[in-house]
Design an enzyme around this catalytic site. Structure first.
Site, PDB file in Angstrom:
ATOM      1  N   ARG A  79      -3.192  12.288  -4.710  1.00 44.03           N
ATOM      2  CA  ARG A  79      -3.530  11.211  -5.637  1.00 44.03           C
ATOM      3  C   ARG A  79      -2.426  10.168  -5.569  1.00 44.03           C
ATOM      4  O   ARG A  79      -1.347  10.401  -5.020  1.00 44.03           O
ATOM      5  CB  ARG A  79      -3.671  11.738  -7.060  1.00 44.03           C
TER       6      ARG A  79
ATOM      7  N   ASP B 164       1.475   4.911  -2.911  1.00 41.64           N
ATOM      8  CA  ASP B 164       1.599   5.076  -1.462  1.00 41.64           C
ATOM      9  C   ASP B 164       2.824   5.893  -1.080  1.00 41.64           C
ATOM     10  O   ASP B 164       3.394   5.728  -0.001  1.00 41.64           O
ATOM     11  CB  ASP B 164       1.637   3.705  -0.758  1.00 41.64           C
ATOM     12  N   ARG B 165       3.248   6.778  -1.990  1.00 44.80           N
ATOM     13  CA  ARG B 165       4.395   7.664  -1.776  1.00 44.80           C
ATOM     14  C   ARG B 165       5.711   6.906  -1.658  1.00 44.80           C
ATOM     15  O   ARG B 165       6.702   7.443  -1.160  1.00 44.80           O
ATOM     16  CB  ARG B 165       4.192   8.556  -0.541  1.00 44.80           C
ATOM     17  N   LEU B 166       5.750   5.666  -2.118  1.00 44.36           N
ATOM     18  CA  LEU B 166       6.990   4.887  -2.133  1.00 44.36           C
ATOM     19  C   LEU B 166       7.673   5.099  -3.489  1.00 44.36           C
ATOM     20  O   LEU B 166       7.737   4.209  -4.338  1.00 44.36           O
ATOM     21  CB  LEU B 166       6.706   3.407  -1.875  1.00 44.36           C
TER      22      LEU B 166
END
Length: 212
Positions: free
Chosen positions: A8, A189-191
């Protein structure tokens, strides 16, 4: 569905350098207050990791009972696995998994035993049932059945029905004095946003952003 397909977006917040405080404790107390206000389950729960003589790590969840510029405090049976491992190797790590808020805090430091007065003050502030449970259970030791444990608890309850329990010499607290504290805020976005505090020789704290 395969668990490898579960994912997610993390979009509940951001953490920037302007949010940082001079001391990690100030930011931690702010985040803890927000976790309590959000009514997430067990906001003071933290995973404590220790290492045995063979280098085998071990983890368990305990409850944070005090935080100040001196460190993070928890209590336990001094005969437990964690207490024995900390006696041999006081280096410790703890982790606050506030995943409901897409936040984590990681702490690395050294565990110091609290004084007898500090132990007694907290022990006798606990509900009497919790005090009795501490006497009834030799934490981390094998036991043949739950029935035996409940019997021991009932026996202690009857023994001290009309009087106070003595101050236990087998139970006490540790203060984790940190040299490193990391704050993690989930990002899209996993940033993710990650900032690490490191204690300097003069006692001040230096910060740096880490890549996710």
């Amino acid at each position: 569905m395969s668990i490898s397909d579960l994912r997610r977006q993390y979009s509940k917040g951001k953490l920037s350098s302007s949010d940082l405080t001079d001391s990690p404790f100030a930011l931690f107390e702010q985040w803890l207050a927000e976790a309590i206000k959000a009514e997430i389950p067990d906001p003071t729960a933290m995973t404590v990791a220790t290492v045995d003589a063979d280098g085998q790590p071990s983890q368990r969840i305990v409850l944070l009972k005090e935080v100040s510029e001196s460190g993070f405090v928890f209590f336990t049976n001094l005969g437990s696995r964690k207490a024995k491992e900390l006696a041999d190797n006081p280096k410790v790590s703890c982790h606050f998994p506030w995943f409901f808020m897409e936040r984590q805090v990681r702490v690395c430091g050294v565990a110091e035993r609290l004084t007898l007065a500090e132990n007694a003050r907290y022990f006798f502030s606990r509900p009497k049932e919790s005090q009795l449970a501490a006497f009834a259970s030799k934490q981390s030791q094998p036991i043949s059945s739950r029935e035996l444990l409940t019997t021991q608890f009932s026996q202690m309850k009857a023994k001290f029905a009309n009087k106070s329990l003595p101050t236990p010499d087998f139970w006490g607290g540790f203060r984790i004095v940190p040299h490193q504290v990391e704050f993690w805020q989930g990002g899209e976005d996993r940033l993710h946003d990650r900032f690490e505090y490191n204690r300097q020789q003069d006692g001040s704290w230096a910060t740096q952003r880490l890549m996710p």
